[in-house]
Write a protein that holds these residues in place. Structure first.
Motif, PDB file in Angstrom:
ATOM      1  N   GLN A   1       0.748  -1.278   0.020  1.00  0.00           N
ATOM      2  CA  GLN A   1       0.027   0.096   0.048  1.00  0.00           C
ATOM      3  C   GLN A   1       0.922   1.364  -0.103  1.00  0.00           C
TER       4      GLN A   1
ATOM      5  N   ASN B   1       1.328   5.439   0.978  1.00  0.00           N
ATOM      6  CA  ASN B   1       0.264   6.832   1.669  1.00  0.00           C
ATOM      7  C   ASN B   1       0.402   7.661   0.668  1.00  0.00           C
ATOM      8  N   GLN B   2      -0.042   8.922   1.038  1.00  0.00           N
ATOM      9  CA  GLN B   2      -0.431   9.980   0.111  1.00  0.00           C
ATOM     10  C   GLN B   2       0.553  10.775  -0.392  1.00  0.00           C
TER      11      GLN B   2
ATOM     12  N   LYS C   1       4.919   6.911  -0.576  1.00  0.00           N
ATOM     13  CA  LYS C   1       5.706   5.784   0.311  1.00  0.00           C
ATOM     14  C   LYS C   1       4.839   4.364   0.555  1.00  0.00           C
TER      15      LYS C   1
ATOM     16  N   SER D   1       4.370   0.516   1.802  1.00  0.00           N
ATOM     17  CA  SER D   1       4.513  -0.090   3.233  1.00  0.00           C
ATOM     18  C   SER D   1       3.334  -1.295   3.313  1.00  0.00           C
TER      19      SER D   1
ATOM     20  N   GLY E   1       8.007   9.771   5.355  1.00  0.00           N
ATOM     21  CA  GLY E   1       7.025   9.374   4.874  1.00  0.00           C
ATOM     22  C   GLY E   1       6.363  10.644   4.173  1.00  0.00           C
ATOM     23  N   CYS E   2       7.150  11.917   4.041  1.00  0.00           N
ATOM     24  CA  CYS E   2       6.478  12.902   3.483  1.00  0.00           C
ATOM     25  C   CYS E   2       7.195  13.259   2.122  1.00  0.00           C
TER      26      CYS E   2
END
Length: 246
Positions: A77, A79-80, A83, A85, A170-171
């Motif tokens: 999956q 994140n926005q 990244k 995970s 993660g950004c």
């Protein structure tokens, strides 16, 4: 291929060679998800498509080996900020992926969030302009005082350290890299000097420069105490036997 057992105090750093022109017309897409195949098809440059497919193939193959399952069943999956995970309920593995030029790196650990970055060192027409984008005024002055021959390597040490940290958070590059200061003047080790975000968290992270092949620069950021980093070579052929080996 069988992966070594991953202990709690370790980070496995897998090195991938992406210079395999014989695979250009038969890329290993069998374990990729439909979404990943769609992403691969959108790359206009064959080299970029090959880099993405081979790196994602390596990631799925390795995770499948660590988790004793088939690569295509790994529920990746993102994140926005993109990244990748694993779902929290699936496994307690943390990983990060990077590639540049003909080299790729995959970091895998059980301790916590991790970020890794590799960059092929290329001469730039406006190195000062690029440095001005990532250095705060104080660091820019230090960088400009370096001998000219040392400025490009120092820039890449700073860039990979900052990006590895941004990826661990993660950004990605949505953060202001000037607010993240790293020691870029030492060849062997890169450490944090100061971090404006998140407040008070600088001591929760460990950042180190990693040795890779000549012409490349890499850095690894890990949440928590420093880990024993074990460098491993990934075979670009499929991992056919999932499972751990002591």
């Amino acid at each position: 291929m069988r992966v070594p057992q991953l202990h709690q105090h370790e980070c496995h750093l897998w090195h991938i060679s992406l210079c395999t022109p014989d695979m250009a017309h038969s890329l290993p897409t069998e374990c990729l998800s439909d979404e990943e195949k769609t992403r691969a098809a959108k790359f206009l440059r064959p080299e970029a498509r090959q880099q993405f497919v081979m790196t994602r193939h390596a990631l799925r193959s390795l995770l499948g080996a660590y988790l004793n399952t088939t690569p295509e069943k790994i529920p990746l999956q993102a994140n926005q900020f993109g990244k990748p995970s694993l779902p929290v309920s699936f496994a307690s593995l943390y990983f990060n992926v990077t590639h540049s030029g003909q080299r790729g790196l995959i970091a895998i650990t059980r301790q916590g969030e991790v970020g890794v970055d590799i960059e092929q060192q290329r001469k730039m027409k406006d190195l000062l302009g690029m440095a001005s984008m990532i250095f705060c005024p104080e660091d820019l002055r230090v960088w400009q005082e370096l001998p000219v021959a040392e400025q490009m390597p120092a820039f890449y040490r700073a860039w990979t350290g900052k990006e590895a940290m941004a990826k661990a958070l993660g950004c990605g590059l949505t953060i202001d890299l000037k607010g993240l200061r790293v020691d870029f003047t030492h060849e062997a080790q890169t450490q944090f000097l100061e971090m404006d975000f998140p407040p008070g968290t600088i001591h929760h992270w460990h950042l180190a420069q990693r040795n890779v092949v000549p012409g490349y620069c890499a850095a690894l950021a890990i949440r928590g105490s420093p880990l024993e980093t074990i460098d491993l070579a990934f075979d670009t052929q499929p991992v056919r036997t999932p499972g751990n080996a002591a």
